[in-house]
Design a protein around this motif. Sequence first.
Motif, PDB file in Angstrom:
ATOM      1  N   PRO A  46     -70.433 133.461  20.472  1.00  0.00           N
ATOM      2  CA  PRO A  46     -69.557 132.843  21.476  1.00  0.00           C
ATOM      3  C   PRO A  46     -68.089 133.102  21.134  1.00  0.00           C
ATOM      4  O   PRO A  46     -67.740 133.199  19.949  1.00  0.00           O
ATOM      5  N   PRO A  47     -67.222 133.213  22.133  1.00  0.00           N
ATOM      6  CA  PRO A  47     -65.792 133.443  21.878  1.00  0.00           C
ATOM      7  C   PRO A  47     -65.215 132.366  20.949  1.00  0.00           C
ATOM      8  O   PRO A  47     -65.518 131.187  21.086  1.00  0.00           O
ATOM      9  N   GLY A  48     -64.410 132.797  20.004  1.00  0.00           N
ATOM     10  CA  GLY A  48     -63.746 131.882  19.095  1.00  0.00           C
ATOM     11  C   GLY A  48     -64.618 131.341  17.978  1.00  0.00           C
ATOM     12  O   GLY A  48     -64.146 130.599  17.123  1.00  0.00           O
ATOM     13  N   ARG A  49     -65.891 131.680  17.966  1.00  0.00           N
ATOM     14  CA  ARG A  49     -66.815 131.178  16.944  1.00  0.00           C
ATOM     15  C   ARG A  49     -66.423 131.684  15.573  1.00  0.00           C
ATOM     16  O   ARG A  49     -66.274 132.876  15.369  1.00  0.00           O
ATOM     17  N   GLU A  50     -66.224 130.774  14.642  1.00  0.00           N
ATOM     18  CA  GLU A  50     -65.937 131.147  13.255  1.00  0.00           C
ATOM     19  C   GLU A  50     -67.249 131.236  12.494  1.00  0.00           C
ATOM     20  O   GLU A  50     -68.227 130.563  12.845  1.00  0.00           O
ATOM     21  N   PHE A  51     -67.245 132.063  11.459  1.00  0.00           N
ATOM     22  CA  PHE A  51     -68.466 132.238  10.664  1.00  0.00           C
ATOM     23  C   PHE A  51     -68.113 132.656   9.246  1.00  0.00           C
ATOM     24  O   PHE A  51     -67.059 133.230   9.000  1.00  0.00           O
ATOM     25  N   THR A  52     -69.027 132.345   8.342  1.00  0.00           N
ATOM     26  CA  THR A  52     -68.921 132.816   6.961  1.00  0.00           C
ATOM     27  C   THR A  52     -69.725 134.103   6.836  1.00  0.00           C
ATOM     28  O   THR A  52     -70.469 134.478   7.754  1.00  0.00           O
ATOM     29  N   LYS A  53     -69.619 134.749   5.694  1.00  0.00           N
ATOM     30  CA  LYS A  53     -70.426 135.949   5.448  1.00  0.00           C
ATOM     31  C   LYS A  53     -71.906 135.621   5.533  1.00  0.00           C
ATOM     32  O   LYS A  53     -72.693 136.395   6.095  1.00  0.00           O
ATOM     33  N   THR A  54     -72.295 134.480   4.991  1.00  0.00           N
ATOM     34  CA  THR A  54     -73.711 134.082   5.013  1.00  0.00           C
ATOM     35  C   THR A  54     -74.183 133.836   6.440  1.00  0.00           C
ATOM     36  O   THR A  54     -75.276 134.268   6.822  1.00  0.00           O
ATOM     37  N   GLU A  55     -73.357 133.171   7.254  1.00  0.00           N
ATOM     38  CA  GLU A  55     -73.741 132.913   8.645  1.00  0.00           C
ATOM     39  C   GLU A  55     -73.862 134.213   9.428  1.00  0.00           C
ATOM     40  O   GLU A  55     -74.794 134.373  10.232  1.00  0.00           O
ATOM     41  N   LEU A  56     -72.944 135.157   9.205  1.00  0.00           N
ATOM     42  CA  LEU A  56     -73.043 136.449   9.889  1.00  0.00           C
ATOM     43  C   LEU A  56     -74.291 137.202   9.434  1.00  0.00           C
ATOM     44  O   LEU A  56     -74.988 137.791  10.255  1.00  0.00           O
ATOM     45  N   ALA A  57     -74.579 137.143   8.141  1.00  0.00           N
ATOM     46  CA  ALA A  57     -75.779 137.808   7.626  1.00  0.00           C
ATOM     47  C   ALA A  57     -77.037 137.244   8.288  1.00  0.00           C
ATOM     48  O   ALA A  57     -77.911 138.001   8.734  1.00  0.00           O
ATOM     49  N   ASP A  58     -77.128 135.928   8.371  1.00  0.00           N
ATOM     50  CA  ASP A  58     -78.286 135.295   9.008  1.00  0.00           C
ATOM     51  C   ASP A  58     -78.374 135.679  10.479  1.00  0.00           C
ATOM     52  O   ASP A  58     -79.459 135.981  10.986  1.00  0.00           O
ATOM     53  N   GLU A  81     -61.419 139.121  12.173  1.00  0.00           N
ATOM     54  CA  GLU A  81     -60.209 138.737  11.453  1.00  0.00           C
ATOM     55  C   GLU A  81     -60.525 137.544  10.575  1.00  0.00           C
ATOM     56  O   GLU A  81     -61.428 136.759  10.885  1.00  0.00           O
ATOM     57  N   GLU A  82     -59.789 137.434   9.475  1.00  0.00           N
ATOM     58  CA  GLU A  82     -59.962 136.293   8.586  1.00  0.00           C
ATOM     59  C   GLU A  82     -59.291 135.077   9.203  1.00  0.00           C
ATOM     60  O   GLU A  82     -58.237 135.182   9.826  1.00  0.00           O
ATOM     61  N   VAL A  83     -59.920 133.926   9.019  1.00  0.00           N
ATOM     62  CA  VAL A  83     -59.325 132.662   9.439  1.00  0.00           C
ATOM     63  C   VAL A  83     -58.453 132.193   8.283  1.00  0.00           C
ATOM     64  O   VAL A  83     -58.937 132.045   7.153  1.00  0.00           O
ATOM     65  N   ALA A  84     -57.185 131.975   8.551  1.00  0.00           N
ATOM     66  CA  ALA A  84     -56.237 131.582   7.499  1.00  0.00           C
ATOM     67  C   ALA A  84     -56.615 130.246   6.883  1.00  0.00           C
ATOM     68  O   ALA A  84     -57.119 129.350   7.562  1.00  0.00           O
ATOM     69  N   ASN A  85     -56.368 130.140   5.586  1.00  0.00           N
ATOM     70  CA  ASN A  85     -56.553 128.896   4.835  1.00  0.00           C
ATOM     71  C   ASN A  85     -57.943 128.290   4.983  1.00  0.00           C
ATOM     72  O   ASN A  85     -58.079 127.072   5.136  1.00  0.00           O
ATOM     73  N   SER A  86     -58.969 129.127   4.985  1.00  0.00           N
ATOM     74  CA  SER A  86     -60.330 128.606   5.087  1.00  0.00           C
ATOM     75  C   SER A  86     -61.049 128.773   3.751  1.00  0.00           C
ATOM     76  O   SER A  86     -60.877 129.764   3.057  1.00  0.00           O
ATOM     77  N   SER A  87     -61.825 127.770   3.402  1.00  0.00           N
ATOM     78  CA  SER A  87     -62.599 127.818   2.167  1.00  0.00           C
ATOM     79  C   SER A  87     -63.918 127.104   2.422  1.00  0.00           C
ATOM     80  O   SER A  87     -63.908 125.924   2.781  1.00  0.00           O
ATOM     81  N   PRO A  88     -65.065 127.789   2.304  1.00  0.00           N
ATOM     82  CA  PRO A  88     -65.147 129.211   1.978  1.00  0.00           C
ATOM     83  C   PRO A  88     -64.518 130.056   3.080  1.00  0.00           C
ATOM     84  O   PRO A  88     -64.329 129.586   4.204  1.00  0.00           O
ATOM     85  N   ARG A  89     -64.207 131.305   2.721  1.00  0.00           N
ATOM     86  CA  ARG A  89     -63.532 132.199   3.663  1.00  0.00           C
ATOM     87  C   ARG A  89     -64.349 132.330   4.940  1.00  0.00           C
ATOM     88  O   ARG A  89     -65.543 132.548   4.913  1.00  0.00           O
ATOM     89  N   ARG A  90     -63.652 132.167   6.064  1.00  0.00           N
ATOM     90  CA  ARG A  90     -64.293 132.264   7.372  1.00  0.00           C
ATOM     91  C   ARG A  90     -63.652 133.408   8.156  1.00  0.00           C
ATOM     92  O   ARG A  90     -62.520 133.794   7.899  1.00  0.00           O
ATOM     93  N   TYR A  91     -64.393 133.886   9.115  1.00  0.00           N
ATOM     94  CA  TYR A  91     -63.974 134.997   9.963  1.00  0.00           C
ATOM     95  C   TYR A  91     -64.240 134.619  11.406  1.00  0.00           C
ATOM     96  O   TYR A  91     -64.949 133.673  11.706  1.00  0.00           O
ATOM     97  N   ARG A  92     -63.658 135.387  12.316  1.00  0.00           N
ATOM     98  CA  ARG A  92     -63.948 135.248  13.746  1.00  0.00           C
ATOM     99  C   ARG A  92     -63.751 136.611  14.391  1.00  0.00           C
ATOM    100  O   ARG A  92     -63.112 137.494  13.824  1.00  0.00           O
ATOM    101  N   VAL A  93     -64.287 136.741  15.595  1.00  0.00           N
ATOM    102  CA  VAL A  93     -64.110 137.980  16.343  1.00  0.00           C
ATOM    103  C   VAL A  93     -62.623 138.142  16.611  1.00  0.00           C
ATOM    104  O   VAL A  93     -61.959 137.206  17.065  1.00  0.00           O
ATOM    105  N   ALA A  94     -62.091 139.320  16.316  1.00  0.00           N
ATOM    106  CA  ALA A  94     -60.659 139.578  16.505  1.00  0.00           C
ATOM    107  C   ALA A  94     -60.333 139.688  17.991  1.00  0.00           C
ATOM    108  O   ALA A  94     -61.166 140.112  18.796  1.00  0.00           O
ATOM    109  N   LYS A  95     -59.112 139.293  18.331  1.00  0.00           N
ATOM    110  CA  LYS A  95     -58.607 139.502  19.689  1.00  0.00           C
ATOM    111  C   LYS A  95     -57.833 140.811  19.648  1.00  0.00           C
ATOM    112  O   LYS A  95     -56.623 140.834  19.468  1.00  0.00           O
ATOM    113  N   SER A  96     -58.571 141.913  19.781  1.00  0.00           N
ATOM    114  CA  SER A  96     -57.970 143.243  19.664  1.00  0.00           C
ATOM    115  C   SER A  96     -58.454 144.136  20.795  1.00  0.00           C
ATOM    116  O   SER A  96     -59.452 143.844  21.457  1.00  0.00           O
ATOM    117  N   ASP A  97     -57.729 145.229  20.991  1.00  0.00           N
ATOM    118  CA  ASP A  97     -58.151 146.219  21.991  1.00  0.00           C
ATOM    119  C   ASP A  97     -59.524 146.781  21.641  1.00  0.00           C
ATOM    120  O   ASP A  97     -60.347 147.014  22.528  1.00  0.00           O
TER     121      ASP A  97
END
Length: 114
Positions: A46-58, A81-97
Amino acid sequence: MSESPQKHPAAEKDTKEARLENPSGVLYLFQHESVPILIDAILTLPPGREFTKTELADHAGVTRQTVSKYIDLLVETEIVEEVANSSPRRYRVAKSDAVQELFELNSALNAAGE
């Protein structure tokens, strides 16, 4: 309209080998076996969904080690893209071309397959 000159099969082989030795664009990403699987999984989030490496792997059905191996490539190519100041490190789909184009291509391919 003029026709393209016929290329010798050896010349085509040299071009293919050159592309494989110096991949760019999609070939750069897809030269890694698991990257298309990760991208396919990312496109179903889903748009804006954040995830960890483990969640993406699953979600992708791969190991966490696989995600760890390729996450920097996905960040570098602006797929995630990395989500700033997240622990554990989180990512989300980038808003890019690149992501916008991937979503459009994915939609067109899915529509063509229906």
